[in-house]
Motif scaffolding. Structure first.
Motif, PDB file in Angstrom:
ATOM      1  N   ALA A 187     -17.243 -20.873  38.159  1.00 11.24           N
ATOM      2  CA  ALA A 187     -18.781 -20.600  37.932  1.00 11.24           C
ATOM      3  C   ALA A 187     -19.229 -19.499  37.277  1.00 11.24           C
ATOM      4  O   ALA A 187     -19.807 -19.238  36.561  1.00 11.24           O
ATOM      5  CB  ALA A 187     -19.419 -21.272  39.300  1.00 11.24           C
ATOM      6  N   GLY A 188     -18.490 -18.484  37.966  1.00 11.53           N
ATOM      7  CA  GLY A 188     -18.780 -17.102  37.590  1.00 11.53           C
ATOM      8  C   GLY A 188     -18.306 -16.785  36.271  1.00 11.53           C
ATOM      9  O   GLY A 188     -19.009 -16.073  35.435  1.00 11.53           O
ATOM     10  N   LYS A 189     -17.325 -17.221  35.712  1.00 10.30           N
ATOM     11  CA  LYS A 189     -16.696 -17.142  34.563  1.00 10.30           C
ATOM     12  C   LYS A 189     -17.676 -17.781  33.514  1.00 10.30           C
ATOM     13  O   LYS A 189     -17.915 -17.310  32.421  1.00 10.30           O
ATOM     14  CB  LYS A 189     -15.252 -17.584  34.479  1.00 10.30           C
ATOM     15  CG  LYS A 189     -14.101 -17.071  35.007  1.00 10.30           C
ATOM     16  CD  LYS A 189     -12.925 -17.461  34.805  1.00 10.30           C
ATOM     17  CE  LYS A 189     -11.834 -16.757  35.587  1.00 10.30           C
ATOM     18  NZ  LYS A 189     -10.560 -17.665  35.862  1.00 10.30           N
ATOM     19  N   GLU A 242     -21.008 -15.760  32.939  1.00  6.18           N
ATOM     20  CA  GLU A 242     -20.421 -14.453  32.065  1.00  6.18           C
ATOM     21  C   GLU A 242     -20.253 -15.141  30.697  1.00  6.18           C
ATOM     22  O   GLU A 242     -20.669 -14.184  29.619  1.00  6.18           O
ATOM     23  CB  GLU A 242     -19.170 -13.958  32.458  1.00  6.18           C
ATOM     24  CG  GLU A 242     -19.089 -13.118  33.405  1.00  6.18           C
ATOM     25  CD  GLU A 242     -17.805 -12.568  33.959  1.00  6.18           C
ATOM     26  OE1 GLU A 242     -16.921 -12.711  33.254  1.00  6.18           O
ATOM     27  OE2 GLU A 242     -17.755 -12.145  35.341  1.00  6.18           O
ATOM     28  N   ASN A 243     -19.503 -16.180  30.255  1.00  3.87           N
ATOM     29  CA  ASN A 243     -19.441 -16.467  28.856  1.00  3.87           C
ATOM     30  C   ASN A 243     -19.712 -18.133  28.638  1.00  3.87           C
ATOM     31  O   ASN A 243     -18.691 -19.040  28.481  1.00  3.87           O
ATOM     32  CB  ASN A 243     -17.888 -16.159  28.473  1.00  3.87           C
ATOM     33  CG  ASN A 243     -17.806 -16.446  27.082  1.00  3.87           C
ATOM     34  OD1 ASN A 243     -18.671 -16.698  26.056  1.00  3.87           O
ATOM     35  ND2 ASN A 243     -16.642 -16.226  26.628  1.00  3.87           N
ATOM     36  N   PRO A 244     -20.739 -18.608  28.725  1.00  3.36           N
ATOM     37  CA  PRO A 244     -21.110 -20.038  28.498  1.00  3.36           C
ATOM     38  C   PRO A 244     -20.714 -20.679  27.300  1.00  3.36           C
ATOM     39  O   PRO A 244     -20.145 -21.731  27.379  1.00  3.36           O
ATOM     40  CB  PRO A 244     -22.494 -20.366  28.837  1.00  3.36           C
ATOM     41  CG  PRO A 244     -23.157 -18.818  28.813  1.00  3.36           C
ATOM     42  CD  PRO A 244     -21.950 -17.752  29.073  1.00  3.36           C
ATOM     43  N   ALA A 245     -20.622 -19.944  26.157  1.00  3.30           N
ATOM     44  CA  ALA A 245     -20.300 -20.480  25.145  1.00  3.30           C
ATOM     45  C   ALA A 245     -18.728 -20.889  24.917  1.00  3.30           C
ATOM     46  O   ALA A 245     -18.341 -21.754  24.178  1.00  3.30           O
ATOM     47  CB  ALA A 245     -20.712 -19.346  23.951  1.00  3.30           C
ATOM     48  N   ALA A 246     -17.918 -20.168  25.672  1.00  9.17           N
ATOM     49  CA  ALA A 246     -16.532 -20.590  25.886  1.00  9.17           C
ATOM     50  C   ALA A 246     -16.142 -21.926  26.503  1.00  9.17           C
ATOM     51  O   ALA A 246     -15.135 -22.422  26.254  1.00  9.17           O
ATOM     52  CB  ALA A 246     -15.820 -19.410  26.564  1.00  9.17           C
ATOM     53  N   TYR A 247     -17.235 -22.470  26.989  1.00  7.41           N
ATOM     54  CA  TYR A 247     -17.086 -23.851  27.597  1.00  7.41           C
ATOM     55  C   TYR A 247     -17.806 -24.903  27.117  1.00  7.41           C
ATOM     56  O   TYR A 247     -17.846 -25.784  27.580  1.00  7.41           O
ATOM     57  CB  TYR A 247     -17.352 -23.681  29.119  1.00  7.41           C
ATOM     58  CG  TYR A 247     -16.609 -22.720  29.836  1.00  7.41           C
ATOM     59  CD1 TYR A 247     -15.528 -22.876  30.558  1.00  7.41           C
ATOM     60  CD2 TYR A 247     -17.041 -21.152  29.880  1.00  7.41           C
ATOM     61  CE1 TYR A 247     -14.689 -22.258  31.524  1.00  7.41           C
ATOM     62  CE2 TYR A 247     -16.040 -20.280  30.519  1.00  7.41           C
ATOM     63  CZ  TYR A 247     -14.946 -20.710  31.200  1.00  7.41           C
ATOM     64  OH  TYR A 247     -14.098 -19.854  31.889  1.00  7.41           O
TER      65      TYR A 247
END
Lengths: 141, 308
Positions: free
Chosen positions: B25-27, B30-35
């Motif tokens: 969740a922390g990751k 940090e970078n929602p676009a990557a998911y």
């Protein structure tokens, strides 16, 4: 003292807390048995003061979980040729199925009858069983 | 690995699994676009047998932001439950169409029955007054993100501690971490249930105290978790009048709080937190709602076993 014939081949459920014999009779479905079944209520007991005893003149497969759930202090004597060949000491089962129903009106088992009623032992010392679905403790009376 | 599993209650997760989930969740934060595409082609079914706009939309937003699709119903009237279909049959049917389901149901244990009836992962979105694990995950992620840890702090739980399921779940979940102290603030008749006190707090030798007034303990708290006290929960009018203001958080009470304390609330709020607090940097309840979506994104990914 009331005399009941000794069991030649069968089971004697002993050290039942006085007054609980009929409950056990019901839970074990002994009313549906074809053999002789004797219920002795309020028999004198050195250990318990008074106790109930059930004698069954047949070797049936007892649901020991049911008995252990009702009262783990009960002993079951297996009789053959008029002699005790085995004494079974009961313990509280870690889980029980379809023995009692959850009394929580908000539990899913209250509206869907086909769901298996399951309880698990959560506190051995206090003998607390909780419904696996809603965690409500089962109150034994 | 949580792949293929269901989440019915917070304690279904080991501490390691929980850490893994919160790390993911922390990751994502940090970078929602990557998911944004990791769940492309996957379908989430939201099976809501009673209305809950917030939780349902949070699940749907989570799946949409992972690139997946959503379908479902938002009241029992618009599902086949109205025709008398069992939960087990409903979930078996839904499993033919969806990859994962989130269920809210007024009856306690319904999501567990669903999970036992299918291989598809089922997430409990709240079952009666019983469990609401994704709210607990939300609370844990919020505390961990804003305080930097899930151990060594004092948390005050205030309001209706008897019927508040989010409170029970949070106490259970936090009881597994080191050196958490609980300050339980409620009127006497709305104290935590005996089984939480005895089977969780006392049994695990966790430090706690039960008090009646919030203003007396404000300076002790690192986290304050507010819940609503409904008037009808009080046994008598006199107690309600005597205590009602004690369970309303306002600027005056906040003056005595630590400068880095955080205020949480599962929302919706009515009047238990004065709106004057909203601009206080310690007010974290709207951030908490956002973290709720992120933690559901992580949960959906873990249960589906998808990776970046």
């Amino acid at each position: 003292m009331l005399n009941i014939d000794s069991v030649n081949k069968g089971l004697v459920i002993d050290h039942i807390q006085a007054g609980k014999a009929m409950q056990i009779y019901k839970y074990l479905n002994l009313d549906k048995m074809d053999c002789s079944v004797a219920i002795i209520k309020n028999a004198k007991s050195k250990k318990m003061g008074k106790k109930d005893i059930i004698k069954i003149e047949d070797k049936i497969n007892l649901d020991l979980d049911v008995l252990g759930f009702i009262d783990p202090n009960i002993t079951v004597n297996v009789i053959d040729n008029g002699e005790i060949i085995r004494k079974i000491n009961l313990e509280l089962p870690s889980a029980i199925e379809n023995i009692v129903k959850c009394k929580n009106p908000r539990c899913i088992t209250s509206i869907e009858q086909e769901i298996v009623n399951k309880f698990k032992l959560t506190d051995k010392e206090k003998k607390i069983y909780r419904c696996v679905y809603c965690d409500t403790a089962y109150e034994q009376n | 690995m949580l792949k293929g599993r269901s989440l019915i209650e917070p304690m279904d997760l080991s501490l390691e699994e929980l850490d893994e989930l919160l790390n993911l969740a922390g990751k994502i934060i940090e970078n929602p676009a990557a998911y944004a595409d990791v769940c492309k082609g996957k379908v989430l079914a939201t099976l809501f047998y009673e209305p809950s706009t917030r939780t349902r939309l949070s699940f749907e937003a989570a799946m949409l932001r992972l690139g997946g699709s959503v379908m479902g119903f938002s009241s029992a009237d618009s599902s086949s439950a109205a025709k008398g279909e069992s939960v087990a049959d409903t979930i078996r049917t839904i499993a033919c169409y969806a990859d994962i389901a989130a269920m809210r149901h007024p009856k306690e244990g319904a999501p567990m029955v669903a999970a036992m009836s299918t291989d598809m992962p089922v997430i409990n979105g709240g079952d009666g007054g019983h469990q609401h694990p994704t709210q607990t995950l939300t609370d844990l992620l919020t505390i961990r993100t804003l305080k930097g840890r899930l151990d060594n702090f004092t948390i005050g739980l205030c309001g209706d501690l008897k019927f508040g399921r989010t409170v029970h779940s949070l106490i259970k979940a936090l009881s597994r971490y080191e050196n958490i102290k609980f300050v339980l603030i409620s009127p006497e008749e709305l104290r935590i249930p005996d089984y939480i006190r005895e089977e969780i707090l006392i049994k695990n030798k966790i430090e706690f105290k039960e008090v009646e007034r919030l203003e007396n303990v404000m300076d002790e708290l690192d986290v304050l978790y507010m819940t609503r006290v409904q008037k009808e929960r009080f046994f008598n009018e006199a107690d309600y009048i005597r205590l009602k203001d004690s369970y309303i958080l306002d600027a005056e009470k906040m003056e005595n709080a630590k400068s880095d304390m955080i205020v949480l609330h599962p929302l919706p709020r009515v009047n238990e937190i004065s709106t004057e607090i909203d601009s206080d940097p310690r007010a974290a309840y709207f951030k908490q709602a956002k973290y709720g979506m992120f933690v559901r994104m992580a949960l959906i990914m873990e249960l589906l076993g998808v990776e970046i």
